[in-house]
Design a protein around this motif. Structure first.
Motif, PDB file in Angstrom:
ATOM      1  N   PHE A 218       2.895  10.369  -6.894  1.00 38.18           N
ATOM      2  CA  PHE A 218       3.846  10.822  -7.587  1.00 38.18           C
ATOM      3  C   PHE A 218       3.244  11.475  -8.770  1.00 38.18           C
ATOM      4  O   PHE A 218       3.400  12.448  -9.172  1.00 38.18           O
ATOM      5  N   GLY A 219       2.086  10.646  -9.547  1.00 35.60           N
ATOM      6  CA  GLY A 219       1.678  11.344 -10.600  1.00 35.60           C
ATOM      7  C   GLY A 219       0.541  12.228 -10.221  1.00 35.60           C
ATOM      8  O   GLY A 219       0.640  13.462 -10.967  1.00 35.60           O
ATOM      9  N   TYR A 220      -0.012  12.598  -8.958  1.00 37.92           N
ATOM     10  CA  TYR A 220      -1.014  13.532  -8.694  1.00 37.92           C
ATOM     11  C   TYR A 220      -0.255  14.794  -8.491  1.00 37.92           C
ATOM     12  O   TYR A 220      -0.469  15.903  -8.993  1.00 37.92           O
ATOM     13  N   TYR A 221       0.913  14.807  -7.711  1.00 40.61           N
ATOM     14  CA  TYR A 221       1.716  15.785  -7.509  1.00 40.61           C
ATOM     15  C   TYR A 221       2.427  16.447  -8.384  1.00 40.61           C
ATOM     16  O   TYR A 221       3.023  17.589  -8.348  1.00 40.61           O
ATOM     17  N   LEU A 222       2.758  15.726  -9.322  1.00 45.51           N
ATOM     18  CA  LEU A 222       3.431  16.109 -10.371  1.00 45.51           C
ATOM     19  C   LEU A 222       2.771  17.076 -11.322  1.00 45.51           C
ATOM     20  O   LEU A 222       3.163  18.302 -11.634  1.00 45.51           O
ATOM     21  N   ILE A 223       1.470  16.696 -11.554  1.00 46.51           N
ATOM     22  CA  ILE A 223       0.496  17.695 -12.320  1.00 46.51           C
ATOM     23  C   ILE A 223       0.242  19.191 -11.554  1.00 46.51           C
ATOM     24  O   ILE A 223       0.175  19.935 -11.936  1.00 46.51           O
ATOM     25  N   LEU A 224       0.122  18.650  -9.987  1.00 47.56           N
ATOM     26  CA  LEU A 224      -0.187  20.116  -9.431  1.00 47.56           C
ATOM     27  C   LEU A 224       0.961  20.936  -9.392  1.00 47.56           C
ATOM     28  O   LEU A 224       0.887  22.260  -9.514  1.00 47.56           O
ATOM     29  N   GLY A 225       2.329  20.262  -9.267  1.00 49.27           N
ATOM     30  CA  GLY A 225       3.575  21.239  -9.275  1.00 49.27           C
ATOM     31  C   GLY A 225       3.712  22.018 -10.579  1.00 49.27           C
ATOM     32  O   GLY A 225       3.847  23.137 -10.586  1.00 49.27           O
ATOM     33  N   ILE A 226       2.992  21.388 -11.809  1.00 46.61           N
ATOM     34  CA  ILE A 226       3.142  22.444 -13.156  1.00 46.61           C
ATOM     35  C   ILE A 226       1.871  22.815 -13.588  1.00 46.61           C
ATOM     36  O   ILE A 226       2.008  23.600 -14.540  1.00 46.61           O
ATOM     37  N   PHE A 227       0.885  22.767 -12.841  1.00 43.76           N
ATOM     38  CA  PHE A 227      -0.691  23.003 -13.349  1.00 43.76           C
ATOM     39  C   PHE A 227      -0.565  24.239 -13.849  1.00 43.76           C
ATOM     40  O   PHE A 227      -1.081  24.648 -14.772  1.00 43.76           O
ATOM     41  N   VAL A 228      -0.396  25.389 -12.783  1.00 45.94           N
ATOM     42  CA  VAL A 228      -0.826  26.622 -12.799  1.00 45.94           C
ATOM     43  C   VAL A 228       0.201  27.282 -13.899  1.00 45.94           C
ATOM     44  O   VAL A 228       0.013  28.029 -14.896  1.00 45.94           O
TER      45      VAL A 228
ATOM     46  N   GLY B 175       5.173   7.579   2.617  1.00 42.58           N
ATOM     47  CA  GLY B 175       5.180   7.142   1.038  1.00 42.58           C
ATOM     48  C   GLY B 175       4.598   8.221   0.043  1.00 42.58           C
ATOM     49  O   GLY B 175       5.069   8.411  -1.043  1.00 42.58           O
ATOM     50  N   ILE B 176       3.586   8.857   0.512  1.00 45.86           N
ATOM     51  CA  ILE B 176       2.852   9.783  -0.158  1.00 45.86           C
ATOM     52  C   ILE B 176       3.851  11.013  -0.474  1.00 45.86           C
ATOM     53  O   ILE B 176       4.047  11.476  -1.853  1.00 45.86           O
TER      54      ILE B 176
ATOM     55  N   LEU C  41       0.879  -1.292  -0.042  1.00 43.02           N
ATOM     56  CA  LEU C  41       0.224  -0.060   0.011  1.00 43.02           C
ATOM     57  C   LEU C  41       0.827   1.408  -0.054  1.00 43.02           C
ATOM     58  O   LEU C  41       0.456   2.140  -0.543  1.00 43.02           O
ATOM     59  N   PHE C  42       2.100   1.233   0.934  1.00 42.48           N
ATOM     60  CA  PHE C  42       3.090   2.377   0.609  1.00 42.48           C
ATOM     61  C   PHE C  42       3.308   2.601  -0.603  1.00 42.48           C
ATOM     62  O   PHE C  42       3.429   3.650  -1.099  1.00 42.48           O
ATOM     63  N   PHE C  43       3.925   1.764  -1.297  1.00 39.61           N
ATOM     64  CA  PHE C  43       4.511   2.106  -2.948  1.00 39.61           C
ATOM     65  C   PHE C  43       3.478   2.234  -3.784  1.00 39.61           C
ATOM     66  O   PHE C  43       3.577   2.979  -4.805  1.00 39.61           O
ATOM     67  N   THR C  44       2.032   1.710  -3.563  1.00 39.96           N
ATOM     68  CA  THR C  44       1.179   2.080  -4.545  1.00 39.96           C
ATOM     69  C   THR C  44       0.793   3.352  -4.336  1.00 39.96           C
ATOM     70  O   THR C  44       0.598   4.323  -5.373  1.00 39.96           O
ATOM     71  N   GLU C  45       0.464   3.793  -3.003  1.00 43.89           N
ATOM     72  CA  GLU C  45       0.127   5.220  -2.940  1.00 43.89           C
ATOM     73  C   GLU C  45       1.485   6.398  -3.143  1.00 43.89           C
ATOM     74  O   GLU C  45       1.019   7.469  -3.598  1.00 43.89           O
ATOM     75  N   MET C  46       2.334   5.938  -2.938  1.00 47.85           N
ATOM     76  CA  MET C  46       3.554   6.632  -3.362  1.00 47.85           C
ATOM     77  C   MET C  46       3.761   6.681  -4.859  1.00 47.85           C
ATOM     78  O   MET C  46       3.771   8.009  -5.155  1.00 47.85           O
ATOM     79  N   TRP C  47       3.394   5.773  -5.855  1.00 47.96           N
ATOM     80  CA  TRP C  47       3.697   6.092  -7.139  1.00 47.96           C
ATOM     81  C   TRP C  47       2.186   6.956  -7.668  1.00 47.96           C
ATOM     82  O   TRP C  47       2.061   7.552  -8.522  1.00 47.96           O
ATOM     83  N   GLU C  48       0.985   6.465  -6.947  1.00 50.53           N
ATOM     84  CA  GLU C  48      -0.158   7.559  -7.294  1.00 50.53           C
ATOM     85  C   GLU C  48       0.090   8.904  -7.193  1.00 50.53           C
ATOM     86  O   GLU C  48      -0.340   9.801  -7.746  1.00 50.53           O
TER      87      GLU C  48
ATOM     88  N   ILE D 191       7.128  10.824  -0.453  1.00 46.01           N
ATOM     89  CA  ILE D 191       8.440  10.462  -1.255  1.00 46.01           C
ATOM     90  C   ILE D 191       7.881  10.606  -2.776  1.00 46.01           C
ATOM     91  O   ILE D 191       8.959  11.211  -3.474  1.00 46.01           O
ATOM     92  N   GLY D 192       6.700  10.071  -2.931  1.00 47.12           N
ATOM     93  CA  GLY D 192       6.436  10.105  -4.514  1.00 47.12           C
ATOM     94  C   GLY D 192       6.190  11.660  -4.652  1.00 47.12           C
ATOM     95  O   GLY D 192       6.408  12.116  -5.814  1.00 47.12           O
ATOM     96  N   ALA D 193       5.953  12.615  -3.896  1.00 47.31           N
ATOM     97  CA  ALA D 193       5.677  14.126  -4.272  1.00 47.31           C
ATOM     98  C   ALA D 193       6.865  14.782  -4.230  1.00 47.31           C
ATOM     99  O   ALA D 193       7.007  15.898  -4.781  1.00 47.31           O
ATOM    100  N   PHE D 194       7.839  14.476  -3.630  1.00 47.52           N
ATOM    101  CA  PHE D 194       9.365  14.864  -3.624  1.00 47.52           C
ATOM    102  C   PHE D 194       9.939  14.557  -4.834  1.00 47.52           C
ATOM    103  O   PHE D 194      10.153  15.460  -5.570  1.00 47.52           O
ATOM    104  N   ALA D 195      10.019  13.192  -5.508  1.00 48.43           N
ATOM    105  CA  ALA D 195      10.682  12.835  -6.521  1.00 48.43           C
ATOM    106  C   ALA D 195       9.769  13.511  -7.875  1.00 48.43           C
ATOM    107  O   ALA D 195      10.624  13.693  -8.816  1.00 48.43           O
ATOM    108  N   CYS D 196       8.641  13.504  -7.805  1.00 47.70           N
ATOM    109  CA  CYS D 196       8.016  13.620  -9.024  1.00 47.70           C
ATOM    110  C   CYS D 196       8.400  15.384  -9.542  1.00 47.70           C
ATOM    111  O   CYS D 196       8.409  15.369 -10.917  1.00 47.70           O
TER     112      CYS D 196
END
Length: 554
Positions: free
Chosen positions: A24-34, A153-154, A15-22, A156-161
């Protein structure tokens, strides 16, 4: 992340790594969305005006946390949590890829819709699965720690993305950056499938009991009225709350909020007090999210225009080699026209106005740096990508999670650990202090006359991260502890509803940025909101702690 010592279940790493990758995608788009929405068309963006971009951003992140209300309910009663995760993950992955592949406006909104629906199924279900894994001994007493690990885990994904987003944007373009988010989501589903055998036991659909809310009632009495109310909010003349989309969202929330209030009113004697306690926590939490989620709007704007983003000389070539920096020079060239509030000016057709001059970044450069550049106008100046600052908060989460968890375990051994509601109230107060750090940043830069050190933004993120760690994972843990078992995912949806309303308010608050000539006042208002939330939390803390004791949890 050891799970063989009987402290944590074997399903936790998956669950940790599933959420981490999910995430990753969500915060990647939030970081560049605006940044993508306000970028001129000739460089691949949508050329939206800044206020419109803030409004769309706030509405988008609000709706991604509103749909868990329905998704959680369907997972509870019809789909099961595992099926809901597969459905939600697939929809989000397709939505991320759609943002990258399609550039026309209708498909832009369609892709956003897929992400919004997908998150509704995915988010409450994975949090509920985690809570269910900790229902049996010997894991019960470590539920708070389990949610803190999950929360790391959330992040780690948000950091790397954002590092990956900067690389993809600089080397390839906006579209490839969005597609990367989709790849991350599907990687998460693969990992979930690998660990499915350890998670199946937590996929417990609660038996229907007399008095339970029916799916048909939710669809007809809540979901349909929410759609109708949203349409009314959109089409009514003028704007009640500032924009058509904000009116539509607030109106649509009213039937959903009414549903949760009636859930409390109609609850039996055993369920009424814990449901009431959760609704109170939801109410104070939304003020936290209204401030915290400005990281994608107001704080991104601060990083872009008011923060010294220059790369140290020693790091220029190594970073340039992996495309994590933008290069500018001090020569006069054709550039976009900006007003005093750093808003790009456009003509009637939405095309950016151009003039011959310096890049906007240099407008409020420090005098000593400007002197060097004037002497060497041909020399390139390397700048960190603005979206990289979105990795500061998750970086702090990764660094500070062991510290916060360790601190509370230290207090537990001495019998002085605060209750979960007390941790949430503490988190609200600490978060308020982060706004005062930004007030200091405004005064250090003489209200935008000069750029300030990135350390101000890093420090503000560090303070609010401590507050976040006391509040957000504790909120998830509290829902799992207090919810009547048959409506756990539904109450998870309620937690995300409060997050949703807070997210929308964050966009509304950020849109007032331009109304404050002195930017310190903008952050003082945020401080006041969080201080008010803290006082409200303190006023109900005694009652919340009593409910916790009645339930036999801490």
């Amino acid at each position: 992340m050891a799970t063989s010592n009987n402290k944590h279940p074997k399903g936790l790493p998956y669950l940790f790594f599933t959420e981490m990758w999910e995430r990753f995608g969500y915060y990647l788009i939030l970081g560049i969305f605006v940044l993508y929405m306000i970028d001129p068309v000739d460089t691949g963006g949508l050329a939206f005006n800044d206020k419109n971009a803030d409004d769309i951003f706030g509405t988008f992140i609000a709706l991604t946390y509103l749909t868990p209300f329905l998704g959680g309910f369907l997972a509870d009663r019809l789909l099961g949590y595992i099926n809901a995760i597969y459905i939600g993950g697939a929809l989000m992955g397709l939505g991320y890829i759609g943002l990258g592949v399609f550039t026309d406006i209708p498909m832009f909104y369609t892709s956003m819709g897929l992400i919004i629906l997908g998150n509704g199924f995915f988010k409450p279900s994975i949090s509920t699965l985690l809570g269910n894994l900790y229902e049996e001994e010997p894991y019960k007493q470590n539920k708070d720690a389990g949610y803190n690990i999950f929360y790391m885990g959330i992040n780690i994904g948000a950091f790397a993305c954002n590092i990956i987003a900067a690389f993809m944007r600089n080397k390839f373009g906006w579209g490839e950056a969005f597609i990367t988010a989709g790849v991350g989501m599907f990687l998460g589903l693969i990992i979930f499938s690998i660990g499915r055998k350890y998670i199946l036991k937590a996929n417990i659909m609660k038996p229907v009991q007399e008095g339970d809310t029916k799916i048909s009632d939710v669809l007809v009495k809540v979901f349909l009225p929410a759609i109708i109310a949203g349409v009314i909010g959109w089409v009514i003349p003028g704007n009640v709350f500032g924009s058509d989309s904000t009116d539509a969202f607030i109106f649509a929330c009213l039937p959903v909020v009414y549903f949760y209030v009636m859930l409390y009113v109609k609850a039996n004697a055993e369920d009424k007090r814990p449901i009431g306690a959760l609704l109170a926590i939801f109410a104070v939490s939304l003020m936290f999210w209204a401030v915290f989620k400005q990281n994608g709007t107001a704080l991104t704007r601060w990083a872009n225009y008011y923060t010294d983003r220059s790369v140290p000389a020693a790091a220029e070539k190594p970073l340039e080699a992996i495309y994590l920096v933008e290069a500018q020079d001090y020569k006069s060239k054709e550039v976009s026209v900006y007003n005093d509030q750093y808003v790009a000016q456009k003509d009637e057709d939405g095309n950016p106005l151009k003039e011959v001059g310096k890049d906007i970044y240099f407008r409020n450069e420090l005098p000593e740096k400007k002197a060097v550049m004037e002497a060497n106008p041909e020399q390139s100046v390397y700048l960190y990508n603005t979206e990289l600052f979105q990795s500061v908060n998750p970086f702090w989460v990764i660094v500070l999670t062991p510290v916060v968890v360790g601190f509370f375990m230290f207090l537990r051994r001495r019998g002085k650990e605060p209750t979960t509601p007390a941790k949430i109230v503490l988190g609200l107060f600490i978060s308020a202090l982060s706004c005062l750090v930004m007030v200091g940043a405004v005064y250090a830069g003489e209200n935008g006359a000069f750029k300030v050190s990135a350390l101000w933004l890093i420090a503000a993120y560090g303070v609010i991260t401590i507050g976040e760690l006391c509040l957000s994972p504790m909120g998830l843990s509290l829902v799992s502890k207090l919810s009547p078992p048959r409506i756990t995912a539904l109450m998870m949806g309620g937690f995300f509803l409060s997050t949703s309303i807070g997210n929308k308010l964050s966009g509304v608050l950020a849109s007032f940025w331009y109304d404050y000539e002195n930017k310190a006042n903008f952050f003082i208002v945020n401080f006041g909101l969080l201080l008010l939330a803290t006082l409200l939390g303190l006023s109900i803390l005694k009652r919340l702690n009593k409910v916790m004791r009645e339930k036999g949890v801490n």
